[in-house]
Design an enzyme around this catalytic site. Structure first.
Site, mmCIF file in Angstrom:
data_model
loop_
_atom_site.group_PDB
_atom_site.id
_atom_site.type_symbol
_atom_site.label_atom_id
_atom_site.label_comp_id
_atom_site.label_asym_id
_atom_site.label_seq_id
_atom_site.Cartn_x
_atom_site.Cartn_y
_atom_site.Cartn_z
ATOM 1 C CG HIS A 23 1.304 2.463 -5.768
ATOM 2 N ND1 HIS A 23 2.047 1.609 -6.549
ATOM 3 C CD2 HIS A 23 2.158 3.413 -5.311
ATOM 4 C CE1 HIS A 23 3.320 2.031 -6.564
ATOM 5 N NE2 HIS A 23 3.419 3.104 -5.811
ATOM 6 C CD GLU A 44 1.845 7.144 -3.758
ATOM 7 O OE1 GLU A 44 2.914 6.986 -3.128
ATOM 8 O OE2 GLU A 44 1.753 7.019 -4.984
ATOM 9 C CG ASP A 67 7.518 3.863 -6.031
ATOM 10 O OD1 ASP A 67 7.468 4.981 -5.498
ATOM 11 O OD2 ASP A 67 6.516 3.152 -6.232
ATOM 12 C CG HIS A 77 5.054 3.791 -1.231
ATOM 13 N ND1 HIS A 77 6.160 3.041 -1.535
ATOM 14 C CD2 HIS A 77 4.519 4.181 -2.415
ATOM 15 C CE1 HIS A 77 6.306 2.996 -2.858
ATOM 16 N NE2 HIS A 77 5.317 3.672 -3.422
HETATM 17 ZN ZN LIG Z 1 5.039 4.192 -5.343
#
Ligand SMILES: [Zn+2]
Length: 134
Positions: free
Chosen positions: A82, A26, A93, A80
């Site tokens: 995935h 990530e 999250d 961010h």
């Molecule tokens: Zn996430």
């Protein structure tokens, strides 16, 4: 305050290259700007170095916050990735969303990378619009 974000094509490209480079881990970063217009993408190292989790490097994050402040900008968003889905914020999250800013999630499937924006508040995520301009 929940509203969409406006991003330049170059900001979109900068995030895309970052999340793609870091995959399968990530990747994460910050979006700074004014009102709903992003003016700067700040890439931040994922200290967790994990394919399923991100933790922003605290020192880099602090430096970024100071830069944003000294530039007269505001923190507008956190992004961010995935690398293997899902397209929406995970339960983690949602639980760990510490700032009242937009959250952008880059997810990847067989069609490639896709970004979606969310506003996270009171334990739930609502999708917001992202407008990409040239
Ligand atoms: Zn996430």
């Amino acid at each position: 305050m929940k509203h969409g974000l406006i991003l330049g094509k170059d900001h979109w490209q900068e995030m895309l290259e970052h999340v793609d480079r870091q995959a399968p881990l990530e990747a994460c970063g910050l979006l700074a700007g004014k009102h709903d217009r992003v003016e700067k993408v700040i890439l931040v190292r994922n200290q967790a170095q994990s394919p399923v989790r991100f933790v922003m490097d605290p020192y880099a994050q602090l430096q970024a916050f100071e830069w944003i402040d000294s530039s007269g900008l505001d923190l507008l968003g956190i992004f961010h990735s995935h690398p293997s889905g899902p397209q929406a914020p995970s339960q983690t999250d949602i639980e760990e969303a510490a700032y009242e800013v937009s959250h952008l999630i880059w997810s990847k499937d067989q069609n490639g990378w896709k970004v979606r924006g969310f506003w996270i508040e009171n334990g739930s995520a609502t999708e917001i619009s992202l407008e990409i301009v040239h």
